[in-house]
Design a protein around this motif. Structure first.
Motif, PDB file in Angstrom:
ATOM      1  N   VAL A   1      11.002  17.144  -5.573  1.00 37.06           N
ATOM      2  CA  VAL A   1      11.249  17.590  -4.298  1.00 37.06           C
ATOM      3  C   VAL A   1      11.116  17.322  -2.814  1.00 37.06           C
ATOM      4  CG1 VAL A   1       8.554  17.303  -2.714  1.00 37.06           C
ATOM      5  CG2 VAL A   1       8.080  17.611  -5.365  1.00 37.06           C
ATOM      6  N   LEU A   2      11.719  18.178  -2.522  1.00 35.46           N
ATOM      7  CA  LEU A   2      12.227  17.558  -0.778  1.00 35.46           C
ATOM      8  C   LEU A   2      11.330  18.606   0.416  1.00 35.46           C
ATOM      9  CD1 LEU A   2      15.778  19.817  -1.643  1.00 35.46           C
ATOM     10  CD2 LEU A   2      14.919  16.819  -2.155  1.00 35.46           C
ATOM     11  N   ASP A   3      10.003  18.960   0.060  1.00 35.22           N
ATOM     12  CA  ASP A   3       8.974  18.583   1.012  1.00 35.22           C
ATOM     13  C   ASP A   3       9.118  16.916   1.597  1.00 35.22           C
ATOM     14  OD1 ASP A   3       8.522  21.217   0.714  1.00 35.22           O
ATOM     15  OD2 ASP A   3       7.717  20.368  -1.249  1.00 35.22           O
TER      16      ASP A   3
ATOM     17  N   ALA B   1      16.759  11.727  -2.385  1.00 34.76           N
ATOM     18  CA  ALA B   1      16.644  12.459  -3.900  1.00 34.76           C
ATOM     19  C   ALA B   1      18.385  13.045  -4.021  1.00 34.76           C
ATOM     20  CB  ALA B   1      16.748  14.675  -2.560  1.00 34.76           C
ATOM     21  N   HIS B   2      18.941  12.935  -2.964  1.00 36.27           N
ATOM     22  CA  HIS B   2      20.946  12.734  -3.320  1.00 36.27           C
ATOM     23  C   HIS B   2      20.964  12.107  -5.199  1.00 36.27           C
ATOM     24  CE1 HIS B   2      25.743  12.439  -2.223  1.00 36.27           C
ATOM     25  NE2 HIS B   2      24.717  12.817  -3.632  1.00 36.27           N
TER      26      HIS B   2
ATOM     27  N   MET C   1      21.101  18.484   0.590  1.00 35.70           N
ATOM     28  CA  MET C   1      21.012  18.160  -0.911  1.00 35.70           C
ATOM     29  C   MET C   1      22.432  19.608  -0.966  1.00 35.70           C
ATOM     30  SD  MET C   1      19.752  16.103  -2.150  1.00 35.70           S
ATOM     31  CE  MET C   1      19.744  16.432  -3.699  1.00 35.70           C
ATOM     32  N   ILE C   2      21.572  20.805  -0.186  1.00 34.08           N
ATOM     33  CA  ILE C   2      22.536  21.606  -0.708  1.00 34.08           C
ATOM     34  C   ILE C   2      24.377  21.335  -0.359  1.00 34.08           C
ATOM     35  CG2 ILE C   2      24.186  23.944   0.271  1.00 34.08           C
ATOM     36  CD1 ILE C   2      20.694  24.396   1.392  1.00 34.08           C
ATOM     37  N   HIS C   3      24.733  19.965   0.839  1.00 34.23           N
ATOM     38  CA  HIS C   3      25.914  19.813   1.290  1.00 34.23           C
ATOM     39  C   HIS C   3      25.856  18.927  -0.590  1.00 34.23           C
ATOM     40  CE1 HIS C   3      29.304  18.036   3.233  1.00 34.23           C
ATOM     41  NE2 HIS C   3      28.848  16.748   2.292  1.00 34.23           N
ATOM     42  N   TYR C   4      25.438  17.755  -0.804  1.00 28.67           N
ATOM     43  CA  TYR C   4      25.350  17.152  -1.939  1.00 28.67           C
ATOM     44  C   TYR C   4      25.851  18.259  -3.163  1.00 28.67           C
ATOM     45  CZ  TYR C   4      23.922  13.534   1.403  1.00 28.67           C
ATOM     46  OH  TYR C   4      23.856  12.559   2.409  1.00 28.67           O
ATOM     47  N   GLY C   5      25.903  19.305  -3.068  1.00 24.97           N
ATOM     48  CA  GLY C   5      25.285  19.989  -4.662  1.00 24.97           C
ATOM     49  C   GLY C   5      24.302  21.102  -5.326  1.00 24.97           C
TER      50      GLY C   5
END
Length: 348
Positions: A124-126, A151-152, A205-209
């Motif tokens: 969850v990233l909220d 999250a990473h 998180m998009i940057h982290y793949g």
């Protein structure tokens, strides 16, 4: 036959004759499991084996297994704390919290992979803004940088166990009190406010793949009048083009009240796919799911196929060997009691 754009829920512990037929439908690409489908680790392993044997490439098998309030399999699995506990530790000792997040992500994923589940809809990233009961302690923290940091680490543990992650609920469900399971929430914040807060965790998180995301059934009227999961503005313009996300986009459950503004079940599915989703979820209403399959009229997208294939679980984990091994035993001890268990050097 490829993976279709529809993920279905099942009724019970075993596949029925009707479900065997439905899961062979060319528009089906996956199955989401719930507590109603779980009796024991042995039973769920047999169920996932039966699902995977139906087709090639095998159907994706998923579950919501975040920890805390949202953990579908309990007896026979490690009880995972709500991730808020990691956020509280992060405020005291960032390094320790990130190490424990990695261990927890690995343990969650390893136990699921050992029974044949491909992925969990996590992390969850909220952000926890202190107003959303449906998010609450499902969020790591109120600070987007802390959420992304934890999250990473959590995702890296999942990947170590052979599982990719699905971040949710883009672009952020934590800023409103309404529950999209019961009504259509409306978040009046501007794009600038979201970009300075909630969106940051997703961008990191998009940057982290991160391999997949799930949008929220929430309307942000200052950006678009449609809920994010049905909005090409959010999914194509912002998520795909502006944030350069190349992974899978899952709809949230189309049976939720927050999805009903998009029309009948087939209309909801068409709207979500047209907006940019790769796969739509029809979890709890069999008649609605059948209607979607009968009336969707969707052509399978080869680009979506490539994205979805990435979500198959990697490697083979044997449950008995996992639980008898020192790595699982140390990880389970740490996760059962974050506060007192000594943090050991672990190959995770």
């Amino acid at each position: 036959m490829g993976l279709g754009p529809v993920m279905l829920g099942l009724d019970g512990w075993e596949l029925t004759a009707e479900e065997n037929n439905l899961l062979r439908h060319p528009l089906v690409g996956g199955v989401i499991l719930f507590s109603r489908n779980y009796h024991s680790p042995e039973q769920i392993a047999a169920l996932t084996t039966a699902i995977h044997a139906l087709r090639q490439p095998r159907l994706l098998v998923a579950v919501d297994h975040e920890g805390g309030r949202v953990q579908r399999f309990r007896d026979g699995f490690t009880r995972l704390p709500a991730v808020r506990c990691l956020g509280q530790l992060y405020d005291q000792d960032r390094l320790r919290a990130k190490q424990l997040a990695r261990v927890t992500g690995w343990l969650m994923a390893a136990e699921l992979r050992a029974v044949g589940v491909d992925f969990s809809f996590a992390p969850v990233l909220d952000l926890d803004h202190g107003v959303s009961g449906i998010i609450g302690d499902r969020a790591f923290h109120h600070d987007p940088e802390a959420v992304a940091d934890l999250a990473h680490a959590y995702l890296s543990g999942m990947q170590k166990a052979g599982m990719e992650g699905v971040g949710k609920h883009f672009p952020g469900h934590g800023g409103i009190a309404a529950d999209s399971h019961l009504e259509l929430p409306v978040d009046e914040r501007s794009y600038q406010d979201l970009a300075a807060g909630d969106l940051l965790a997703f961008e990191r998180m998009i940057h982290y793949g991160l391999a997949a995301l799930m949008p929220a059934h929430v309307v942000y009227p200052r950006i678009d009048q449609r809920p994010a999961g049905f909005s090409a503005r959010w999914l194509k313009d912002i998520l795909r083009h502006q944030l350069e996300f190349q992974g899978v986009i899952f709809s949230d459950d189309l049976d939720m009240a927050g999805a009903t503004e998009a029309g009948t079940p087939p209309e909801r599915a068409r709207a979500a796919l047209a907006a940019g989703c790769d796969m739509v979820l029809a979890c709890n209403d069999r008649r609605a799911a059948v209607a979607i399959l009968d009336h969707l009229g969707h052509t399978v997208d080869p680009v979506s196929q490539l994205r979805l294939i990435r979500l198959h679980g990697r490697g083979r984990i044997i449950s008995e060997r996992l639980r008898n091994g020192p790595l699982w035993q140390r990880a389970a001890r740490l996760v059962r009691d974050y506060e007192t268990a000594p943090l050991l050097e672990m190959d995770i």
